[in-house]
Design an enzyme around this catalytic site. Sequence first.
Site, PDB file in Angstrom:
ATOM      1  N   ASP A  56     -64.316  44.615   1.763  1.00 33.96           N
ATOM      2  CA  ASP A  56     -63.643  45.877   2.117  1.00 33.96           C
ATOM      3  C   ASP A  56     -62.124  45.703   2.256  1.00 33.96           C
ATOM      4  OD1 ASP A  56     -63.598  44.278   4.311  1.00 33.96           O
ATOM      5  OD2 ASP A  56     -64.207  45.829   5.740  1.00 33.96           O
ATOM      6  N   HIS A 233     -56.008  17.731  -3.977  1.00 36.07           N
ATOM      7  CA  HIS A 233     -57.054  17.793  -2.941  1.00 36.07           C
ATOM      8  C   HIS A 233     -58.297  16.949  -3.221  1.00 36.07           C
ATOM      9  CE1 HIS A 233     -54.975  21.877  -2.230  1.00 36.07           C
ATOM     10  NE2 HIS A 233     -54.532  21.024  -1.336  1.00 36.07           N
ATOM     11  N   ARG A 347     -61.965  25.663  -0.891  1.00 30.75           N
ATOM     12  CA  ARG A 347     -61.376  25.653  -2.237  1.00 30.75           C
ATOM     13  C   ARG A 347     -60.819  24.299  -2.671  1.00 30.75           C
ATOM     14  NH1 ARG A 347     -55.783  26.483  -1.389  1.00 30.75           N
ATOM     15  NH2 ARG A 347     -55.279  27.893   0.314  1.00 30.75           N
TER      16      ARG A 347
HETATM   17  P1  NAI Z   1     -56.593  32.639   0.031  1.00 32.01           P
HETATM   18  O1  NAI Z   1     -57.551  31.599   0.501  1.00 32.01           O
HETATM   19  O2  NAI Z   1     -55.765  33.335   1.051  1.00 32.01           O
HETATM   20  O3  NAI Z   1     -57.405  33.717  -0.819  1.00 32.01           O
HETATM   21  C1  NAI Z   1     -58.332  34.444  -0.142  1.00 32.01           C
HETATM   22  C2  NAI Z   1     -58.543  35.711  -0.927  1.00 32.01           C
HETATM   23  O4  NAI Z   1     -59.190  35.433  -2.156  1.00 32.01           O
HETATM   24  C3  NAI Z   1     -59.429  36.680  -0.185  1.00 32.01           C
HETATM   25  O5  NAI Z   1     -58.660  37.435   0.724  1.00 32.01           O
HETATM   26  C4  NAI Z   1     -59.970  37.499  -1.342  1.00 32.01           C
HETATM   27  O6  NAI Z   1     -59.063  38.479  -1.744  1.00 32.01           O
HETATM   28  C5  NAI Z   1     -60.101  36.469  -2.444  1.00 32.01           C
HETATM   29  N1  NAI Z   1     -61.463  35.913  -2.460  1.00 32.01           N
HETATM   30  C6  NAI Z   1     -61.952  34.955  -1.652  1.00 32.01           C
HETATM   31  N2  NAI Z   1     -63.249  34.701  -1.947  1.00 32.01           N
HETATM   32  C7  NAI Z   1     -63.555  35.500  -2.976  1.00 32.01           C
HETATM   33  C8  NAI Z   1     -64.726  35.697  -3.729  1.00 32.01           C
HETATM   34  N3  NAI Z   1     -65.839  35.006  -3.487  1.00 32.01           N
HETATM   35  N4  NAI Z   1     -64.683  36.603  -4.721  1.00 32.01           N
HETATM   36  C9  NAI Z   1     -63.555  37.307  -4.981  1.00 32.01           C
HETATM   37  N5  NAI Z   1     -62.417  37.162  -4.293  1.00 32.01           N
HETATM   38  C10 NAI Z   1     -62.423  36.268  -3.306  1.00 32.01           C
HETATM   39  O7  NAI Z   1     -55.704  31.994  -1.119  1.00 32.01           O
HETATM   40  P2  NAI Z   1     -54.128  31.956  -1.168  1.00 32.01           P
HETATM   41  O8  NAI Z   1     -53.607  31.150  -0.040  1.00 32.01           O
HETATM   42  O9  NAI Z   1     -53.618  33.319  -1.390  1.00 32.01           O
HETATM   43  O10 NAI Z   1     -53.904  31.092  -2.476  1.00 32.01           O
HETATM   44  C11 NAI Z   1     -53.918  31.689  -3.778  1.00 32.01           C
HETATM   45  C12 NAI Z   1     -53.710  30.570  -4.766  1.00 32.01           C
HETATM   46  O11 NAI Z   1     -52.471  29.904  -4.483  1.00 32.01           O
HETATM   47  C13 NAI Z   1     -54.776  29.478  -4.701  1.00 32.01           C
HETATM   48  O12 NAI Z   1     -54.972  29.002  -6.016  1.00 32.01           O
HETATM   49  C14 NAI Z   1     -54.130  28.386  -3.842  1.00 32.01           C
HETATM   50  O13 NAI Z   1     -54.673  27.116  -4.138  1.00 32.01           O
HETATM   51  C15 NAI Z   1     -52.682  28.504  -4.274  1.00 32.01           C
HETATM   52  N6  NAI Z   1     -51.701  28.030  -3.287  1.00 32.01           N
HETATM   53  C16 NAI Z   1     -51.592  28.631  -2.067  1.00 32.01           C
HETATM   54  C17 NAI Z   1     -50.617  28.223  -1.177  1.00 32.01           C
HETATM   55  C18 NAI Z   1     -50.402  28.908   0.127  1.00 32.01           C
HETATM   56  O14 NAI Z   1     -49.460  28.563   0.852  1.00 32.01           O
HETATM   57  N7  NAI Z   1     -51.203  29.893   0.499  1.00 32.01           N
HETATM   58  C19 NAI Z   1     -49.676  27.120  -1.518  1.00 32.01           C
HETATM   59  C20 NAI Z   1     -49.878  26.562  -2.841  1.00 32.01           C
HETATM   60  C21 NAI Z   1     -50.851  27.031  -3.680  1.00 32.01           C
END
Ligand code: NAI
Length: 420
Positions: A56, A233, A347
Site C-alpha cells: 500500500d 556484500h 538484499r
Molecule cells: P530499499 O531497501 O529502501 O527498498 C525498499 C523498497 O523496495 C520498498 O519500499 C518497496 O518499494 C520495494 N520493494 C521491496 N520489496 C519488494 C518486493 N518484494 N516487490 C516489489 N518491490 C519491493 O532500497 P534502497 O535503499 O532504496 O536501495 C535501492 C537500490 O540502491 C538498491 O539496489 C541498493 O542496493 C542500492 N543502494 C542503496 C543505498 C542507500 O543508501 N540506500 C546506497 C548504495 C546503493
Amino acid sequence: MDGRKLLRHFSQAENLDAEGTLKILVCGGGNGAHCMAALASSREHVEVRVLTLYKDEAERWTKALNEEDMTISITYSDEHTEDKKSRPSLVTKDPAEAAAGIHMIFFTVPAFAHKQYLDAISEHVLDNTLLIGMPGQAGFEFQAVEALKGKAKKCAIASFESLPWACRTVEFGRHVQLLGFKESLCAAILTGSESNLTKSSLDVIQFIFGDDPQFDVIDNYVAINLMAKSIIHPPLMYGRWGKYNGEILEEKPLFYQGVDETQAALLSKVSDEVVMTAKVIQDKRKNDMSKVIHILDWYRIYYCHEISDHSCLKNAMQTNKAYDGLLHPMKPVDESGKRFVPDFNYRYLKEDVPYGLVVMKGIAEIAGVDTPTIDTIIEWAQKQLNKEYIVAKHLTGKDLSETRAPQVYGFKTLDDLFHI
Ligand code: NAI
C-alpha cells in the site's frame, strides 16, 4: 549550470512539453526513491511522479503528501546540513497514469523488483524515453531490452554503478535523509539505433542532482556491469557466516567496520576475478574497460575523504565514516529483541547474488576467465537462498532463469554482448 538550456538540449527527444518542463518518473518506494523524488522535485522545471507497486505504499505516500510536503535533510561534504521542502506531483500504483508524457524513468528499487516495474511500464513508454537503472546493478540492460521489445531501439537505457548518495527514509512519504554524496559516479548509456537520445542526455541528470556527485560517462555498458557494487556484500557475508552453525547472537555485528582479514581477502579475490575479466575483454575486443578497477582503488577514490586509513582493504573499510554503525542483517528469534540470527534473505544476498555475482560469473564465462572465489561464494549463497544457479561451477542450475546472467538472454560470445 543553465538548467533551461540543458532541458532544451534534451528536447531533441521531441517530447518536452510546451512549457519546457522535464517530466521524470521515479519507480520505487524505498530510501533511494524517497531521496530521488524529493531532490528532483526541488529543481525548477522538473515535474516528478512516483510509481510504487509494492503493497500500500502509493496510498500511504499520497496520504502523507496530502498532509504536508516532503522534507529532505541533506548533509554536504563539509558536514553542513540543509532541510529542503518539495513534493512530487503524483504518487500512484497505476503505470499508465504514472508514465503519461514522461521523458525519463528512474528505477530506484532493489534489482529483484526491476522486472516488475519494467513489465508494468514498457507498454506506456514513449519513443525517445531515457530509462535509468539508479543503480542498474548487473544485468539491468539485458532485462530492460527484453521488456521493451521493439521499443528498445527507439529509447535509451542508462545505468549507474551505484546510488549517488547514502540515504535513509526517516518517515515514510514525509522525510528522507541524504547522509552523504559519492564524490563521483560512473554511468553508461545504450542509445537505441532509432532514438534521438545521445550520451549527453545524461547531462540533464547531472542538472537534476546538482554538482555532486560528478558523473563520468564511460564507454560501454559491459564495463558498468562489472563495476556494480554488488560484489561487496556476498564475500563479506560468506566470510562471516560461511561456517555458521546456528548459534544465537546477543548483538548484531558491525557489517563493514567489523571486517576481518578473511573477509577482506575474499572481497579482494572476487574483485581480482572481475578485474581480470575486464582485462581479458579489453585484450580480445579493444573496448575500453579501464574503469573496472580493484575494489581497494575504488574505495580510495570514491570515499577518499571518509576513509582515515587507506593502507589496505580491511583498514579502509573499518575506518570508512560512511559506514558508521552499519550492522549485519539479522532477524530476532523471539520477542525480547535481544537475540538474533543472520538474515540470509536480506538484499545483501537476495539482490547481490542473482543480480550481481551470477551476472559477473556469466560475463567471465563468456570471456573465458575462471572465477574460483566467485564460484565458491555463489555455491554457499545459493544454499542459503534455497536456489540453484550453478552446478559444479557451471551456470546450469535449475533457477538460473531467475537471474540476469547474460546466458539467460541467449548471449554466448563477446560479440553478442557488445551488439545487444
Ligand atoms: P530499499 O531497501 O529502501 O527498498 C525498499 C523498497 O523496495 C520498498 O519500499 C518497496 O518499494 C520495494 N520493494 C521491496 N520489496 C519488494 C518486493 N518484494 N516487490 C516489489 N518491490 C519491493 O532500497 P534502497 O535503499 O532504496 O536501495 C535501492 C537500490 O540502491 C538498491 O539496489 C541498493 O542496493 C542500492 N543502494 C542503496 C543505498 C542507500 O543508501 N540506500 C546506497 C548504495 C546503493
